[in-house]
Design an enzyme around this catalytic site. Structure first.
Site, short mmCIF file in Angstrom:
data_model
loop_
_atom_site.label_atom_id
_atom_site.label_comp_id
_atom_site.label_asym_id
_atom_site.label_seq_id
_atom_site.Cartn_x
_atom_site.Cartn_y
_atom_site.Cartn_z
N ASP A 1 12.69 21.82 7.83
CA ASP A 1 11.50 21.89 8.90
C ASP A 1 10.24 21.83 8.12
O ASP A 1 9.20 22.18 8.38
CB ASP A 1 11.34 23.44 9.40
N ASP B 1 0.14 1.00 -12.38
CA ASP B 1 -0.22 0.52 -11.25
C ASP B 1 -0.31 1.49 -10.45
O ASP B 1 0.62 2.36 -9.81
CB ASP B 1 0.93 -0.78 -10.66
N HIS C 1 6.63 -12.98 -8.61
CA HIS C 1 5.77 -12.41 -7.43
C HIS C 1 4.56 -13.43 -7.24
O HIS C 1 4.29 -14.03 -8.20
CB HIS C 1 5.56 -10.77 -7.63
N HIS D 1 -2.41 -10.18 -2.39
CA HIS D 1 -2.32 -9.99 -1.04
C HIS D 1 -3.35 -9.38 -0.30
O HIS D 1 -4.35 -8.65 -1.33
CB HIS D 1 -1.05 -8.82 -1.02
N HIS E 1 -0.54 -3.56 1.16
CA HIS E 1 -0.39 -4.87 1.90
C HIS E 1 -0.63 -5.29 3.22
O HIS E 1 -0.05 -4.87 3.97
CB HIS E 1 1.19 -5.23 1.74
N GLU F 1 -3.61 -10.43 -9.01
CA GLU F 1 -2.57 -9.63 -10.03
C GLU F 1 -1.57 -10.32 -10.63
O GLU F 1 -0.31 -10.26 -10.30
CB GLU F 1 -1.93 -8.43 -9.10
N TYR G 1 6.58 -10.84 -17.23
CA TYR G 1 7.66 -9.88 -17.36
C TYR G 1 8.96 -10.44 -18.27
O TYR G 1 9.61 -11.47 -17.51
CB TYR G 1 8.24 -9.25 -16.27
N GLU H 1 -4.36 -6.26 -12.45
CA GLU H 1 -4.62 -6.31 -10.82
C GLU H 1 -6.04 -5.76 -10.71
O GLU H 1 -6.36 -4.63 -11.11
CB GLU H 1 -3.52 -5.69 -10.25
N1 GLY Z 1 1.09 -1.79 -6.00
C1 GLY Z 1 1.62 -2.85 -5.14
C2 GLY Z 1 1.23 -4.05 -5.63
O1 GLY Z 1 0.51 -4.20 -6.43
O2 GLY Z 1 1.40 -4.98 -4.74
MN MN Z 2 -1.19 -5.28 -5.38
MN MN Z 3 -0.35 -2.83 -7.53
#
Ligand code: GLY
Ligand code: MN
Ligand code: MN
Length: 421
Positions: free
Chosen positions: A36, A256, A346, A350, A357, A382, A386, A405
């Site tokens: 609950d 982050d 990546h 965004h 996002h 960003e 890595y 970022e």
């Molecule tokens: N923290 C999610 C991104 O950097 O897209």
């Molecule tokens: Mn981001």
């Molecule tokens: Mn981020």
């Protein structure tokens, strides 16, 4: 003017241009965490964008045409429930406070929907977002269809209202930009606090706690997404959230995190050394990522395409990976073959807004081109790098994970970095 009301009017104007009709925009439902106990409630972003109304069990209906109308269906006042769970607006106060034309009890929605839908030329709705809502709306549409013999018309089409709203949400108004500045400032403060506490012997979760403390202390703000505090090899796990490692001297720690202010997100990443200055291979990679970010940000101005910033970052990162001995070959070859993706998998940014996002296309709808930047757009920049251990990678680079970022507002003459850590 009330910014929510002016957004409703803009949506109605778009709907009118596209043949009128009625939009139905429900908020999110409460989600149970266990038994609950519910998760902290968060309104649906589209609903919030158009109303600012904070309670669950609410639906906005907008009717386009010569005399456009906004209707809100929400919970009734309930003194007994308010003793347990706190204040509810109820329809009358909601109408007054949120500048809506009509407000009704949510209990009347299913009865009123067919009346509202009857003779509308079209419906505007987020189809496929919530199966229960798809069914609810189709039930109402079929109730109208059953009245066809009496001459009642059923809507001829259902449009996805997100097509209009996503385009609107891409360009932030002054109210939104002010909230994003506040989210960025609080998040930057949280980073300064976190940085000052980084030390060998501290656990990642202690740094997470400092971030959350600063968010909460600054006005009970929630994180916009689960924070990442990734030290040592954990920085090479892009969505690392376990946070149970004890930091050691000589580590890097990638953080982050960002808070949400009245629904609007910040999203910051920094990579700090633990227990000493940045030196050697770690410094080389941090400097490379910083240079990639600088090159990406230099592209951001009205008239440039969204993807230009990614392309600029990839060029700098790829050249750096060659120079550091991580990759072989020519710059063009590394970009063409996408060999850089081994260390940079990546995208460089965004859209940012009510969702971390955020809503909005990344390509132009009417031609095959990246989205062209215009003032009022907000996005992240960003780049990262890595490096997982492997036989063909010099040992000094093993387990280095770096991302930097920042959040950027496109201005009439270029861009402004909102996140001043
Ligand atoms: N923290 C999610 C991104 O950097 O897209
Ligand atoms: Mn981001
Ligand atoms: Mn981020």
């Amino acid at each position: 003017m009330n910014p929510f009301k002016s957004r409703r009017e803009r949506l109605l104007t778009h709907m009118t241009k596209m043949g009128e009709g009625m939009a139905i925009i429900p908020t999110a439902s409460e989600k149970m965490r266990n038994r609950d106990t519910a998760y902290p409630y968060r309104a649906d972003s589209y609903f919030h964008y158009l109303t600012g109304f904070p309670e669950p069990e609410a639906v906005l209906v907008l009717i386009a045409g010569d005399s456009p109308r906004s209707l809100l269906f929400c919970r009734e006042k309930d003194p007994a429930k308010e003793v347990w769970d706190g204040f509810r607006f109820g329809p009358d106060a909601a109408r007054e406070t949120f500048g809506i034309d009509e407000a009704h009890s949510i209990k009347t929605l299913d009865e009123k929907l067919p009346e509202l839908i009857a003779n509308q030329p079209a419906l505007w709705f987020s189809m496929g977002h919530d199966a229960a809502w798809d069914t609810r709306l189709m039930t109402a549409v079929n109730a109208v269809r059953a009245l066809a013999r009496k001459g009642t018309r059923t809507p001829a089409s259902i449009h996805d209202v997100r097509h209009i709203l996503d385009e609107m949400r891409l360009i932030k108004d002054d109210h939104e930009i002010a909230l994003m500045r506040r989210a960025a400032d609080i998040s930057a403060n949280a980073f300064r606090r976190a940085q000052s506490l980084i030390a060998p012997g501290r656990f990642e979760y202690e740094i997470e706690a400092e971030l959350l403390y600063e968010f909460c202390k600054s006005g009970r703000h929630h994180p916009a997404y689960p924070p990442i505090v990734a030290s040592g090899p954990n920085a090479c796990v892009l969505h690392y959230v376990t946070h149970d490692r004890c930091m050691k001297a000589g580590d890097l720690v990638l953080i982050d995190a960002g808070c949400e202010v009245e629904g609007y997100a910040a999203d910051i990443t920094r990579t700090f050394p633990v227990g000493g200055p940045l030196i050697g291979a770690q410094k080389e990679v941090v400097d490379l990522v910083a240079a990639a970010q600088k090159a990406a940000i230099a592209t951001l101005r009205p008239g440039r395409a969204f993807h230009d910033s990614h392309d600029a970052a990839v060029r700098v990162l790829s050249q750096g990976m060659i120079d550091l001995g991580l990759l072989n070959g020519s710059l063009d070859g590394v970009i063409e073959s996408e060999a850089y993706k081994r260390f940079y998998m990546h995208r460089t940014g965004h859209w940012l807004g009510l969702d971390v996002h955020d809503a909005g296309l990344y390509r132009e709808e009417t031609r095959d081109a990246g989205k062209i930047l215009v003032p009022g757009m907000t996005l992240t920049v960003e780049p990262g790098c890595y490096i997982r251990p492997a036989d063909d990678i010099p040992r000094a680079f093993h387990n280095i994970g770096v991302r930097i970022e920042d959040d950027v507002l496109v201005t009439p003459t270029g861009c402004e970095i909102l996140t001043k850590v």
